[in-house]
Every structure is written in C-alpha cells, then in structure tokens.
Motif scaffolding. Structure first.
Motif, mmCIF file in Angstrom:
data_model
loop_
_atom_site.group_PDB
_atom_site.id
_atom_site.type_symbol
_atom_site.label_atom_id
_atom_site.label_comp_id
_atom_site.label_asym_id
_atom_site.label_seq_id
_atom_site.Cartn_x
_atom_site.Cartn_y
_atom_site.Cartn_z
ATOM 1 N N GLU A 24 45.700 44.404 41.178
ATOM 2 C CA GLU A 24 46.108 43.089 41.676
ATOM 3 C C GLU A 24 47.223 43.213 42.712
ATOM 4 N N ASP A 51 46.804 41.929 46.418
ATOM 5 C CA ASP A 51 47.705 40.893 46.923
ATOM 6 C C ASP A 51 48.284 41.328 48.259
ATOM 7 N N TYR A 78 34.411 40.429 44.907
ATOM 8 C CA TYR A 78 35.222 41.036 43.848
ATOM 9 C C TYR A 78 36.105 39.953 43.222
ATOM 10 N N SER A 79 36.670 40.266 42.079
ATOM 11 C CA SER A 79 37.454 39.265 41.362
ATOM 12 C C SER A 79 38.911 39.318 41.789
ATOM 13 N N HIS A 80 39.448 38.161 42.035
ATOM 14 C CA HIS A 80 40.876 38.106 42.353
ATOM 15 C C HIS A 80 41.402 36.727 41.979
ATOM 16 N N TRP A 81 42.653 36.685 41.560
ATOM 17 C CA TRP A 81 43.172 35.399 41.076
ATOM 18 C C TRP A 81 43.151 34.332 42.149
ATOM 19 N N SER A 82 43.286 34.716 43.410
ATOM 20 C CA SER A 82 43.374 33.685 44.442
ATOM 21 C C SER A 82 42.073 32.892 44.525
ATOM 22 N N PHE A 83 40.950 33.551 44.237
ATOM 23 C CA PHE A 83 39.680 32.822 44.245
ATOM 24 C C PHE A 83 39.656 31.819 43.095
ATOM 25 N N GLY A 84 40.226 32.237 41.959
ATOM 26 C CA GLY A 84 40.317 31.323 40.819
ATOM 27 C C GLY A 84 41.190 30.124 41.146
ATOM 28 N N LYS A 85 42.242 30.373 41.898
ATOM 29 C CA LYS A 85 43.127 29.285 42.294
ATOM 30 C C LYS A 85 42.391 28.305 43.199
ATOM 31 N N HIS A 86 41.672 28.842 44.179
ATOM 32 C CA HIS A 86 40.947 27.960 45.081
ATOM 33 C C HIS A 86 39.901 27.152 44.330
ATOM 34 N N PHE A 87 39.261 27.810 43.365
ATOM 35 C CA PHE A 87 38.264 27.106 42.570
ATOM 36 C C PHE A 87 38.916 25.952 41.820
#
Lengths: 499, 429
Positions: free
Chosen positions: A168, A172, A67-76
């Motif tokens: 979100e 979180d 699923y989409s979550h900002w933390s994955f974007g941060k890690h990326f």
C-alpha cells in the motif's frame, strides 16, 4: 398500407430490449458505420451490466480488471453515496480501449438508449481508439487486458509476500506521482541485448577502475583520478540520462533502496499512466467523434425507417442534454463540455466541407467545399489531439455560436481582463487560448529530475520549470514530496526555475 | 458479429477488496466517528447501516498540480453576452469563481468525506479485537446453515449427478450375470456360416437358428439398463451453530432515574450487538425488578417505571427459573448483564452472593455487573474497596470467578471503555 410496411423495418417499437433485438440493432448500426461512414473498428464485445457493476467499473478507471487499492474503494463509496442520493446519474456506457473493444451497456437503458450507446461506443469511440495516432503510438490495445491481469495477480502476490502495508505504501507513493509517470516526447528506451551487454561491460570496467586501489600506484594515476572526479558530475548525469521528465521511470531505474518488486510496482503504475495519457489528451475529440457518429447513425436509422418517431424524439432529448453547453453564468456551468465542443466542431467541419460560406473559404481553404466531409473528419480523427485539433479546425462560426471569449488573469491584477471575444480581432486569440487550455503539458507542472547525487549525500533534485509564473499549488505538495522521499530513500529537494 | 455478454449475473461486490482496504486505511478516523455517534446518537441507531463522515485528510490522494491563482493565466469560457475585448471583470472574492476551466484536483476542497458503513462493518469497528470468553458450547439444534456432503450412491437423482464409473460397473456385472452374448461370438458364427458347405442345409439352419437366438438375447439384455444407473448422493447436514441467550437484569425501582436507565440501555445495546455478531441465534430475555422480578419485553423494560423496594435476588431467582425452563445449559451459552445503582435491601446482597456462587456462576459463560453512579459518587468511590453494599459483596464473587466482572460507570463516555475492558481478550485468557 405503407404504415404496415414501415413497421416491418423497425428495429424495435417498445422501450424494452432483448438480445435478439440488440443483434438486429448492432447489425443496422454496423451497416451504416462501415458502409456509409466507412469507419475502421476493432471487433466489438458488448457487455450488459447492472448499475452496481457500473459503479464498480467507475471506481477503477472503467477497467474490467484492476489491482486492489483503497483509493478505488474510496471512489466507490463516494460515487455510491452520490448515486443513491440522486446527485449524480450513472454514465450510460463505458468503453475500453482494447481489442476486442469492450463496451458496457447498462441494463436499465431503454431500447433507444442501447442503440445510441452501441452507435456511440462500439463505433464512435472504437474508431477513434483504433485510428487516432496517439492511441496507435502509445497504447497497445491487444495486450492491455492481459497486462491488467498480470498487474492484478502480481500485486496480489506481493501483498501475500510482503504484506498489505508495504504494498500500500508503495502504491500510494506511485499514485501520487502518476501524472509525472509518463513519457511525453519519446517512448521508453528499449536497448538491444548487445547494447545492454556493452553497457554492463563498461560499467564493470568503470567500477573496477574507480575502486581498485592498485591504480593509484601507477605513474600518472593521480592525474587520471582527478580527471575522473572532475567530470564525475557530467558522467553521472549522462549515465542517468538527466534531466528526466518521467519521475516514476527514474525512480524505478535508479532509486538506490527499492526492492525489485517495488520497482515492478512503479513500472505497473507508470504503464497505466502512459496507457491513459492519450485519453487525457483527446477527451474533447474522442467524445466529439463518438457523439458525431451516434448522431449520424441515429439519423440514418430514422431516415431508413428503422426507428420510429417516438424513439427519435427520445434520442433528441438525450442527445441535446449531452451536447448542452451552459454559459459561464449558468448555475449548471462546470467548465467546457467536451461533448458539446467536439460535436459542434465536427458538425461544423461537415458543414464547411459541403456548404462552405465565404468566410470558410478564407479561413479554411483546404477543406471548404471539399465535398466529402467523411474524409476530412476521418483525417482529423486520425492525426490530431485536442490542442492541435482546436488550433487547426476551430472556426469563427463555432466561436460565435458558442459565444466563446478568452479571459486573462495575473496574480497581481485586481480584475480579469477579457483578452478576446468572438469577433474579427478576437478569433485567433480565443482559438489559441482554447487550444492552450487543452494542452496537457501546459496544464500540468513541468517537473523533472535534474540531479541525483549518487556519490555523496544521495540527494535527489526535482526542478519545476515555472512557465508564466504559475507555481505549484501548496496543497498536498508536502505529502507528495514525502512519497518521493520514501521511494528515493534519501533527501529530495524541490527547486523552482523560471523556464 | 459482435459478441454480446450478459454480465448482470456476475458476482456482485467486485470492489469489495478495495472497500476493505479503504476501511482499513481509514480505520482510526472511522473508529473516532463511530465513537462519537455512539456517544451522541440514539440507542436504536445501531441496528442498520450507518452514515458516517470522516475527515478527508486521512484518505487524501495528493498530487502535484499548478496553482491557478499564481502567475499569468488565460482561459476560454462560453456564453458571452455583454463583454468586449479589453473589459475588466472583477475577481470573485474567493476561489476560482465564475468558472475558470481549471478546477484543480477532485476533492481537495472538501474537509470531510461521507459514506455509509454497513451494519457488519460498523460492528467490526465497534467490536474490534474484542473476544468473548469460553465460546465452547455448541448445539446441533435449531440450525439454519446446511452443508451438502457426499453420501454414497442412490438409484435416483438428477442427470448431472450420474456416477459414470458406478453405472458402468453395475452394467458390466449385470451383463456377465445374464450372459449377454458378445458381438465377437455372433461374428464367429457368421464366419462359420460363410465357410459352411453350401450343401449342408441342416447345419446351416442350425447355425442360423443359433445366431437368431443369440441376437435376440443381446436385444433383451441391454448394454446399459435403467437398473444400472447410479447417482452420486448428497446429504444435507446441518452445520453446528452456537446459540446464546442474554439476560438483561435491571433495577427499575425509583432510585434508578432516566439517566441511569439510559446508561444501562447503552451497555445492553453494545452487549446485544456484540453477541448477535458472535452467535447465529441469540435470544434476549429482559428481567426487571423492584422488590419482585418480572420478565418483560424490551420496550417495557426500558421505558416503564415501577415503584417499590429493591430486592436483587428476586431477579436472579427468576433468571434461574427461566434457564431451567427454556435454556438448558448444555445447549445454550448464557450471558448475564446486570445493571444497578448498587442499592438493595439490607441482607439481600448476601443472598445474591450465595446464589451466584452456588447456582448462577457455574451455569453462565459470563456475568457482567455494571454499577451506575453519578459523577459525584464516582469520585467518592475512587477506590475499589469503597462502594455500596452490592458492590462490596460482589467483589468476593469477582475474585472467585474469572467469568464475573464488575465495573462502575457514571457517564456515557465511560461505557465503551468499560465494555472493552469487560470483554477484552486478556480477560478471557
């Protein structure tokens, strides 16, 4: 002449790979894995991906669907910066505990690396996933991909319906409690339909009894009420099944203010936490098993003349890099290398089974000289996790080879004390200390829901059972508590009790 | 058999959704960081991706974890060289030091988080909720985007585009028109042949002849003929795209110093970035003027110095000429940004105002005038009424035309707010 004959057996001669070569390599590896090592694996699905896709996979726990979550974007974003700057290489492979077992191969890999990775992931990890008792008990390899697809779709729907922000905030909060979202000792209870009906009937009866004013008018009603109130606490506790170590589960079931979709979100997060829990407990064994298997297969391929000296040298280089364990005073030291420890221990088990020394016969009478190391290893892979594996199998020789020593520290002490080294009096201490180091339940705080006041101010009590005086770290603690309060909806207190 | 799947051609950017969420999450910090870059950085910085760093606390992922500095701890490390049991090792002054096996958390220690914003994302942050007025004019010329639309049927094309229904319909029509014998008719003749009196040799010959003729005709007239085949046709049609031209007018006379030019430059840069995002094709025309105006390239515009008087209207005249020659108002959205220190030759301001009213304002989408003052002047001219000649004259224009805006700036930090004000959504309404 022999050179010509040999060449015809080679799986590859150049570093370039193609799909027909991969087919041949797979078959050769499979032959050794199944016939020689007698591994038991899920069907394999091998996917070739580019480096950016590898980064993608990195950021979402290596899962193909998430699923989409900002933390994955941060890690990326972080991994990308590290990768572009060259601080951090990418893993050569990622493997997913699913059936079929999915392994990712990077397109940049050489032919030798692809062979190594197929041996490592598609057979080593795969066997471990399929056979280790933790994975068998706690994860469902058949359905994880379907579940992830469901989770992704569900959360997307929630975002559409309730807005990004609402989802979100809930995610979180759930992520903050992910480590407290696993059952460590039991499976989540699954009551039967009849039990559930019975429970509901009882609950309704109790509700009526406690609310209906008419009961007061009955003779003896007052006494009964007092009795009810008296063991109210005990009753609530029993009803809520307190204490509860799985905080996410507790909140999902009992938080008063959560909407149904929020409960489902908590459920998704804790299901994933539970899915990853065995991996976190077997890092050392899992990597050790895969490394041992690839080492065996590559050597066997070489012995059969299926790979040439050049490839073998290339393999040695990358294998030794993988199992390199820098000493504590080395600049490259970053804790214990799970590949190194696991591989050393497993190679040692093999050695003890086939060529035991006198010491081994004293320390490991059951396996020393047993002959077939395959059975010994497979038994270990199946029935242990890191902690118990080290406790059971770490031999004096490995401790000596790795020059392990145990340190002790107390907050009031000026200096660390060497509790034991790799000598006769220290073996057992070092082994116990190392095993404890891999015991997740000791490394993570023991937090439990111990009380929930549903009648009065609805206060929730979390208790940390402090072992050996190790307290919770202050950093981030308030933030997590804010998340717990958000989910519970009322005040939450955090207590410390010395266990 | 294993299944090999080649995923390399799968669409990239699978984590785009995550990235958008991340940027949304850290928006406030990102905006601060970008503003800071804008203030301190160079003008040319904003043409490519930009590395920015934001405080990590906005995107912290808190967890409960144990504090390794409390209570009793024990752990195992490899690589012993000199220690034996009971030795004491001095604790390192700070932190976990020499490799305790329990580095807590992943990135809690960092206090800033660095990553790269793409140009697109950067501009989104820069121009967040800004809209330009009157984005109406579109033109069909000089477009880049092409979309395919269905355009009936053709007799040639690629096999994937075959229209089966059309093809079969044509085949049927042709078969009927050419009277292609059906199989049934031939079958009937064969049956008659069987039931025919064996003695009737003549009749038999006739029948056989008839069958042969029918069969030959069937062969000649095919079931499907190449002439029947029809393909779906697609036409490439250009998508209408908006075009814009941006005129940068600047006074380069002696009274405009380095500082003034730098401020003006930043303003133009913002406007340029903003328009570039809005329009697929954007022309920029640089006109500098002293007492006479010249069209120059960007470098000369910003970096060369001229001496002379100041006649603002000369620039307006040149601009009108260029519009007439190259940028027909029916096809181009015209934006003008004028920067000046507010001083011009006596009487010239009035000429400018007349020109604006009669010719310029009807032709342009937006006209932004920024007057660059030094900070001392800024406090003197605190009220709108006070000001140099040009400013006072332009006040009349700005009350008459909604699409005319005049602002004063004195330091770099003023630019962004002014820019926002100039193009804020309300302004357009």
């Amino acid at each position: 002449m022999t050179a010509v004959l040999d060449r015809s057996k080679l799986l590859f001669e150049t570093p370039e790979w193609d799909f027909s070569m991969l087919d041949r390599v797979y078959e050769a590896c499979e032959d050794i894995a199944l016939k020689d090592l007698k591994l038991d694996v899920y069907p394999n699905q091998i996917e070739i991906i580019a480096s950016e896709q590898m980064l993608d996979a990195y950021s979402s726990h290596g899962l193909p669907l998430m699923y989409s979550h900002w933390s994955f974007g941060k890690h990326f974003a972080r991994d990308e910066v590290m990768y572009r700057k060259g601080y951090q290489g990418l893993a050569y492979e990622i493997v997913i505990n699913s059936s079929p077992c999915i392994s990712y191969l990077m397109e940049e890999n050489t032919a030798m690396m692809q062979t190594l990775v197929i041996a490592h992931a598609a057979f080593g990890h795969n066997h471990f996933f399929k056979n280790n008792y933790l994975f068998r008990q706690w994860t469902d390899a058949e359905s994880i991909l379907e579940y992830l697809a469901f989770a992704k779709a569900y959360l997307t729907r929630c975002e559409e319906r309730y807005g990004y922000d609402a989802v979100e905030v809930t995610l979180d909060a759930a992520h903050a409690l992910m480590d407290q979202g696993v059952f460590r000792y039991r499976r989540p209870p699954r009551p039967t339909r009849a039990q559930m009906d019975e429970k509901r009937r009882k609950r309704v009866a109790y509700d009526e009894e406690s609310v209906n004013e008419i009961w007061r008018t009955l003779p003896g009603g007052g006494a009964k009420r007092a009795a009810i109130e008296e063991d109210d606490d005990a009753f609530v506790k029993a009803q809520l099944k307190l204490p509860e170590e799985n905080i996410l589960y507790f909140l999902e079931k009992h938080a008063p203010g959560l909407r149904p979709w929020q409960r489902e979100v908590l459920r998704i997060v804790r299901t994933l936490a539970q899915y990853f829990y065995p991996q976190r407990q077997t890092k050392n064994m899992n990597e050790g098993c895969a490394t041992f298997v690839h080492h065996h297969i590559m050597n066997a391929l070489y012995d059969k003349g299926q790979i040439n000296e050049g490839a073998m040298l290339e393999f040695m280089t990358s294998h030794t890099a993988v199992v390199f364990q820098p000493g504590y005073d080395d600049r490259r030291y970053y804790g214990m290398n799970p590949y190194a420890l696991g591989f050393n221990m497993m190679s040692d088990i093999r050695r003890m089974s086939s060529e035991p020394t006198e010491e081994d016969r004293i320390w490991f009478p059951e396996i020393a000289g047993k002959g077939d190391w395959r059975d010994v290893l497979k038994d270990a892979w199946t029935n242990y996790r890191d902690e118990s594996f080290i406790m059971q199998y770490l031999s004096p020789k490995v401790m000596r080879d790795m020059r392990l020593f145990a340190l002790k520290d107390h907050e009031s002490a000026e200096a660390y004390t060497v509790a034991g080294i790799h000598d006769e009096s220290g073996y057992r201490k070092v082994r116990a200390a190392l095993a404890a180091q891999y015991d997740l339940s000791a490394r993570e705080p023991d937090l439990q829901v111990t009380a929930a006041n549903l009648q009065g101010d609805r206060k929730l009590t979390l208790t940390q059972f402090v072992r050996s005086g190790v307290k919770l770290s202050a950093s981030g603690q308030d933030d997590v508590m804010r998340h717990v309060r958000h989910l519970w909806g009322y005040d939450v207190e955090l207590k410390e009790v010395t266990a | 058999m294993p299944q090999f799947i080649d995923r390399r051609l799968n669409p990239k950017g699978k984590s785009l959704a995550n990235r958008q969420r991340f940027i949304r999450r850290a928006k406030a910090s990102i905006r601060d960081a970008v503003q800071k870059e804008l203030k301190d950085g160079k003008v040319t910085d904003f043409v490519t991706d930009k590395k920015i760093s934001i405080p990590s606390k906005t995107t912290r992922e808190p967890r409960f974890h144990l504090d390794p500095k409390t209570g009793e701890q024990s752990w195992v490390v490899p690589g012993n060289k000199e220690f034996s049991e009971g030795d004491q090792i001095k604790k390192p002054p700070q932190g976990g030091g020499q490799g305790s096996g329990k580095q807590a958390g992943d990135s809690d220690a960092e206090d800033s988080f660095e990553f790269t914003l793409t140009r697109e994302e950067l501009m989104d942050v820069l121009f967040d909720d800004l809209e330009l007025p009157d984005l109406i004019k579109t033109t069909l010329k000089d477009t880049q985007i092409v979309s395919y639309r269905r355009a009936g049927y053709t007799t040639s094309g690629s096999p994937t585009n075959i229209s089966i229904v059309r093809t079969m319909r044509h085949a049927l029509g042709r078969r009927i028109a050419l009277r292609r014998p059906k199989q049934d008719e031939i079958d009937v003749l064969y049956q008659r042949l069987e039931t025919l009196d064996p003695a009737d040799g003549n009749g038999r010959a006739l029948l056989l002849d008839e069958i042969a003729q029918l069969e030959a005709k069937r062969r000649r007239v095919g079931f499907i003929d190449p002439v029947d085949v029809r393909y779906n046709a697609f036409d490439a049609r250009p998508e209408p795209a908006a075009r814009a031209v941006m005129f940068c007018l600047m006074d380069v006379s002696g009274s405009m110093g380095e500082r003034e030019k730098d401020l003006a430059k930043r303003f133009y840069m913002l406007l340029h970035l903003f328009l570039q995002r809005r329009y697929q094709s954007l022309d920029v025309v640089f006109i500098r003027h002293t007492h006479e105006a010249q069209e120059v390239d960007e470098k000369e515009f910003f970096y060369s110095r001229m001496s002379g008087g100041t006649v603002v209207s000369s620039a307006l005249e040149l601009m009108l000429q260029i519009v007439a020659q190259r940028y027909a108002t029916s096809e181009w959205n015209i934006y003008v940004a004028q920067a000046s220190d507010g001083y011009t030759q006596a009487g010239d301001a009035q000429a400018c105002v007349e020109m604006l009213h009669s010719k310029v304002m009807p032709a342009v989408q937006h006209y932004a005038y920024i007057e660059i003052l030094d900070e001392r002047e800024m406090s003197v001219f605190a009220s709108d009424e006070a000001g140099a000649e040009l400013w006072r004259s332009y006040r009349g224009v700005s009350s008459a035309w909604k699409s005319f805006a005049a602002k004063r700036i004195a330091k770099p930090a003023d630019i962004y707010p002014v820019f926002r004000e100039l193009f804020a959504k309300e302004n357009a309404a």
